[in-house]
Design a protein around this motif. Structure first.
Motif, mmCIF file in Angstrom:
data_model
loop_
_atom_site.group_PDB
_atom_site.id
_atom_site.type_symbol
_atom_site.label_atom_id
_atom_site.label_comp_id
_atom_site.label_asym_id
_atom_site.label_seq_id
_atom_site.Cartn_x
_atom_site.Cartn_y
_atom_site.Cartn_z
ATOM 1 N N PRO A 136 0.782 -1.238 0.000
ATOM 2 C CA PRO A 136 0.000 0.000 0.000
ATOM 3 C C PRO A 136 0.813 1.287 0.000
ATOM 4 O O PRO A 136 0.198 2.335 -0.085
ATOM 5 N N ILE A 137 2.137 1.232 0.065
ATOM 6 C CA ILE A 137 2.868 2.496 0.104
ATOM 7 C C ILE A 137 4.332 2.260 -0.278
ATOM 8 O O ILE A 137 4.992 1.400 0.299
ATOM 9 N N CYS A 138 4.794 3.015 -1.257
ATOM 10 C CA CYS A 138 6.227 3.001 -1.573
ATOM 11 C C CYS A 138 6.919 3.927 -0.575
ATOM 12 O O CYS A 138 6.626 5.121 -0.539
ATOM 13 N N PRO A 139 7.836 3.393 0.228
ATOM 14 C CA PRO A 139 8.422 4.227 1.286
ATOM 15 C C PRO A 139 9.424 5.252 0.780
ATOM 16 O O PRO A 139 9.830 6.126 1.551
ATOM 17 N N VAL A 140 9.842 5.152 -0.488
ATOM 18 C CA VAL A 140 10.909 6.040 -0.951
ATOM 19 C C VAL A 140 10.504 6.908 -2.149
ATOM 20 O O VAL A 140 11.341 7.597 -2.706
ATOM 21 N N ASP A 141 9.243 6.844 -2.553
ATOM 22 C CA ASP A 141 8.767 7.608 -3.722
ATOM 23 C C ASP A 141 9.488 7.219 -5.016
ATOM 24 O O ASP A 141 9.581 8.025 -5.943
ATOM 25 N N ALA A 142 9.989 6.009 -5.089
ATOM 26 C CA ALA A 142 10.487 5.518 -6.383
ATOM 27 C C ALA A 142 9.298 5.280 -7.311
ATOM 28 O O ALA A 142 9.457 5.181 -8.523
ATOM 29 N N GLN A 143 8.129 5.188 -6.735
ATOM 30 C CA GLN A 143 6.882 5.009 -7.480
ATOM 31 C C GLN A 143 6.110 6.325 -7.422
ATOM 32 O O GLN A 143 5.995 6.938 -6.368
ATOM 33 N N TYR A 144 5.595 6.726 -8.579
ATOM 34 C CA TYR A 144 4.820 7.966 -8.615
ATOM 35 C C TYR A 144 3.464 7.757 -7.937
ATOM 36 O O TYR A 144 2.922 6.648 -7.924
ATOM 37 N N HIS A 145 2.904 8.818 -7.378
ATOM 38 C CA HIS A 145 1.572 8.730 -6.769
ATOM 39 C C HIS A 145 0.943 10.116 -6.728
ATOM 40 O O HIS A 145 1.624 11.132 -6.959
ATOM 41 N N GLY A 146 -0.343 10.141 -6.423
ATOM 42 C CA GLY A 146 -1.096 11.389 -6.448
ATOM 43 C C GLY A 146 -0.663 12.410 -5.416
ATOM 44 O O GLY A 146 -0.903 13.616 -5.582
ATOM 45 N N GLY A 147 -0.021 11.965 -4.338
ATOM 46 C CA GLY A 147 0.503 12.923 -3.369
ATOM 47 C C GLY A 147 1.540 13.824 -4.021
ATOM 48 O O GLY A 147 1.617 15.030 -3.737
ATOM 49 N N LEU A 148 2.327 13.231 -4.921
ATOM 50 C CA LEU A 148 3.320 14.020 -5.660
ATOM 51 C C LEU A 148 2.621 14.965 -6.639
ATOM 52 O O LEU A 148 3.078 16.088 -6.867
ATOM 53 N N SER A 149 1.512 14.496 -7.219
ATOM 54 C CA SER A 149 0.740 15.362 -8.127
ATOM 55 C C SER A 149 0.209 16.575 -7.378
ATOM 56 O O SER A 149 0.249 17.704 -7.889
ATOM 57 N N ALA A 150 -0.308 16.336 -6.177
ATOM 58 C CA ALA A 150 -0.845 17.440 -5.380
ATOM 59 C C ALA A 150 0.272 18.416 -5.009
ATOM 60 O O ALA A 150 0.088 19.645 -5.067
ATOM 61 N N ASP A 151 1.433 17.871 -4.654
ATOM 62 C CA ASP A 151 2.581 18.741 -4.362
ATOM 63 C C ASP A 151 2.931 19.596 -5.587
ATOM 64 O O ASP A 151 3.197 20.795 -5.469
ATOM 65 N N ALA A 152 2.932 18.947 -6.750
ATOM 66 C CA ALA A 152 3.293 19.658 -7.984
ATOM 67 C C ALA A 152 2.262 20.733 -8.315
ATOM 68 O O ALA A 152 2.607 21.814 -8.797
#
Lengths: 183, 548
Positions: B213-229
């Motif tokens: 349920p969670i990539c601990p290192v952000d090697a995988q893209y996810h919507g949290g990064l989209s929201a940050d962007a």
């Protein structure tokens, strides 16, 4: 009744850890030769909490391991006892049953089921605690151990627990039979 | 009611699609506000929740719903949020928090096949899309460059430019599958939003094997990064803002979004254009909730199409023990698949499918099975190591055809905020069942080639759900059977757009996120043109951009 006074060679539980903290582990409370035959490397050691002795002995039989980490044992015991105040007495009763009737661990669940024993849920509770680190069920379930749960430990030469980095990028392409590729 | 905020664009939902739509609008110079029903949660919190979870195999366990923005939860008990009207259950999972559901996806970032857009014309089933593969191709590329997609060009989707990254290094178990199945099946690397090298400030995969349920290192893209962007581009993101109604004027243009904060105080936000991107269930729910004298059935619903054509990807599976040690759990979770059954003349008869191999560690699952079977003593460790080393699993990912009877409606029950809950009406049709039956021979052959024993087929008639909710806001050229046009603009309201997987009019055979993202990025060009920004101005610095 006999007690082992000499310390036999221990099986290696965590080959990548040295010194292995589990070598400091203990087994306590073995009264029966029978149990010692199930757990051939068992030896006796001072018990930090005498009330835990039956739990430790029962655990050793059920998980098939002679040495168990005492700190983890305490956490699991406290959680199991908090979950069910009758747990300490039930653990002692189940240990006595196993010892007296010389029940093989592989036959234990079936035996308890066949007899509709009030202790029939206990083996799964104890083994779930040690192997999955989980105590309780349903809404009352809680995690007491993760990377130190035995199911992580017994494959630690090949796998890391989920969320722990396996190793450098691409280290997983190798055949694990060729030896450990993470450290 | 406070009424102080306004913007050129109001986006409802901060998931991967809502956030990246908002970001693209903001980069073109528009003022944008995102309203997100759920809270902000950090990656660190999610990793800690997973490690401390008593249900590690329940990928929703790190994502408990907020009281003020519930989502469906099934373990340890069904929270009763998504009402099941049947006849077949549709236990959808999604996440209402900043960043949305791709916090726990498997990062499968697939393009459709060109023929997926024309199944009515080619095979006489389903519907044709209002656009073709070639219309989306540049926007697939745009999506892949934003997310950082790794893949190989042998999965049937032609490309004008190379993938941003080469495929992620192949786990040993997948190599053995590829080698041993080569006589019958080409096993190829999956197309994933997972880094095979450092990309966009994020590291390469290090094999944590917890992609879900969670990539601990952000090697995988996810919507949290989209929201940050989106926020970095100047978007104002308001969390804990549960939109419960859209208002309109006499002409039918949408004028405002009403939302509850966690204390159930109501707020009103106005804007020129509205984009509903709140996922395939919550988006139609919001349209259905937005009733008025002028639109008694809700917005965009003149032909009663909102919420209909619910689709997903059901799966059946086979678990077996290989005749050699392969040790699933080394490297990422979903690395490889077979793509040759995704298209062909057989689509007139039965569902096409992708065959997907898991690389998820078998340790927890095997432990539970052995304990349940009463395997105790030294035998437990022995058998656990055997299962962890040898157990493999293959599943089909089956196409579902659009059916108006499969739908999301409003329940008579209400959630904690007093808002009607969503209700599902779903079944598995013969077309999909025939595809599942056809795949059984592939399952058997795969097991045979791997020297498989102890074959365990998923229970006959049981279909697992893949949480690729689509179809409920279908785009199309005929307003009588669709909700919006090829740009996601609703047929009934000129300034109301829809974005997300609900817009996809067919489900095809691969994960819906990248398809929906490409459709949404393409739609942004239309949204901007409608507000007069036909040629997008250069991006401004974020601090210059404030809501108008």
């Amino acid at each position: 009744m006999e007690r082992r006074h000499s310390r036999p060679p221990l099986p290696t539980l965590r080959p990548d850890a040295s010194p292995d903290p589990l070598r400091r582990a203990l087994l306590v409370g073995f009264g029966a030769t029978y149990v010692l035959s199930l757990v051939p490397f068992a030896w006796a050691q001072a018990v930090p909490d005498a009330a835990m002795a039956p739990f430790m002995a029962l655990s050793a039989v059920l998980v098939g391991r002679p040495s168990l980490d005492p700190a983890q044992a305490k956490r699991l015991y406290d959680a199991l006892a908090a979950n069910d105040p009758g747990f300490p007495a039930a653990a002692k009763q189940l240990l006595d049953t196993v010892e007296q009737r010389k029940i093989d661990p592989m036959q234990l669940q079936q035996t308890l089921n066949d007899e509709n024993s009030p202790l029939k849920d206990l083996p799964r509770q104890v083994v779930t605690a040690w192997f999955l680190g989980i105590v309780g069920s349903g809404k009352n379930a809680r995690c007491v151990a993760f990377e130190t749960a035995l199911n992580a430990q017994v494959v630690a030469d090949i796998l890391k627990p989920p969320t722990y980095a396996y190793g450098a990028y691409g280290s997983w392409t190798r055949n694990p039979a060729e030896g450990p590729d993470h450290g | 009611m406070a009424d102080i905020l306004s913007a050129d664009y109001i986006v409802v939902g901060s998931g991967i699609i809502g956030s990246l739509v908002a970001r693209k609008l903001a980069l073109a110079g528009a003022s944008v506000i995102i309203l997100e029903a759920g809270p902000r949660v950090t990656r660190g919190e999610l990793v800690a929740r997973f490690r401390n979870s008593p249900r590690r195999s329940d990928w929703m366990s790190p994502y408990p719903p907020a009281d003020w923005a519930p989502h469906p939860i099934y373990q340890p008990a069904d929270n009763g949020y998504l009402i099941q009207a049947g006849p077949y259950p549709y236990p959808a999972e999604y996440i209402r928090q900043v960043g949305g559901t791709t916090w726990h996806w498997a990062a499968q970032a697939w393009r459709n096949l060109p023929n997926d857009f024309r199944i009515k014309s080619l095979y006489g089933v389903g519907v044709d899309w209002p656009i073709g593969y070639e219309d989306l191709e540049p926007f697939y590329q745009e999506a892949e460059e934003i997310m950082g997609v790794s893949g190989a060009p042998n999965t049937g989707s032609p490309r004008a430019k190379p993938f941003p990254m080469e495929p992620v290094a192949e786990p040993y178990a997948m190599r053995r599958l590829r080698e041993r199945l080569a006589s019958d099946f080409p096993v190829v690397a999956n197309t994933t939003a997972r880094n095979s090298r450092p990309y966009d400030g994020r590291p390469a995969c290090v094999g944590n094997n917890s992609c879900q349920p969670i990539c601990p290192v952000d090697a995988q893209y996810h919507g949290g990064l989209s929201a940050d962007a989106a926020e970095a581009a100047g978007v104002q993101l308001i969390a804990n803002a549960n939109v419960y109604k859209l208002e309109h004027d006499e002409s039918g243009k949408v004028t405002a979004a009403l939302y509850y904060d966690p204390d159930k105080s109501s707020h009103r936000i106005t804007g020129k254009t509205f984009v509903v991107a709140a996922n395939g269930i919550e988006s139609p729910r919001l349209l259905l909730l937005s009733t008025s004298d002028k639109f008694p059935k809700g917005l965009a619903n003149n032909f009663d199409m909102v919420g209909r054509h619910l689709m997903d990807h059901p799966s059946t599976s086979l678990t077996f023990d290989a005749d050699e040690d392969v040790w699933l759990g080394r490297g990422p979770q979903s690395p490889s698949s077979i793509n040759t059954l995704r298209d062909g003349p057989f689509r007139s008869e039965h569902a096409p499918y992708r065959l997907d191999f898991t690389n998820i560690s078998r340790v927890d699952g095997s432990t539970k099975s052995l304990i349940a079977a009463g395997v105790f003593g030294p035998e437990l460790e022995k058998r656990l190591r055997h299962s962890a080393a040898r157990e493999m699993n293959v599943k089909n990912v089956l196409e579902v055809l659009p059916n108006p009877d499969h739908r999301i409606t409003l329940s008579s029950e209400k959630d904690a905020m007093g808002i009607p809950k969503p209700e599902t009406h779903y079944s598995i049709e013969d077309y999909t069942r025939r595809g599942a039956e056809r795949s059984q021979q592939d399952f058997r052959r795969i097991a045979e080639l791997m020297g498989g024993t102890n074959l365990r087929f998923s229970k006959d008639g049981d279909f697992a759900n893949n949480q690729h909710i689509c179809g409920t806001l279908s785009m199309g050229s005929d307003p009588k059977i669709s909700v919006c046009d090829e740009w996601g603009r609703t047929h009934d309201h000129e300034n109301l757009y829809l974005a997300g997987t609900g817009v996809l009019p067919t489900s095809a055979t691969c994960n819906s996120t990248e398809n929906a993202l490409a459709v949404a990025l393409r739609a942004v060009t239309h949204m901007l043109a409608q507000q007069g920004a036909t040629s997008a101005p250069p991006p401004r610095d974020a601090d210059e951009r404030v809501p108008s």
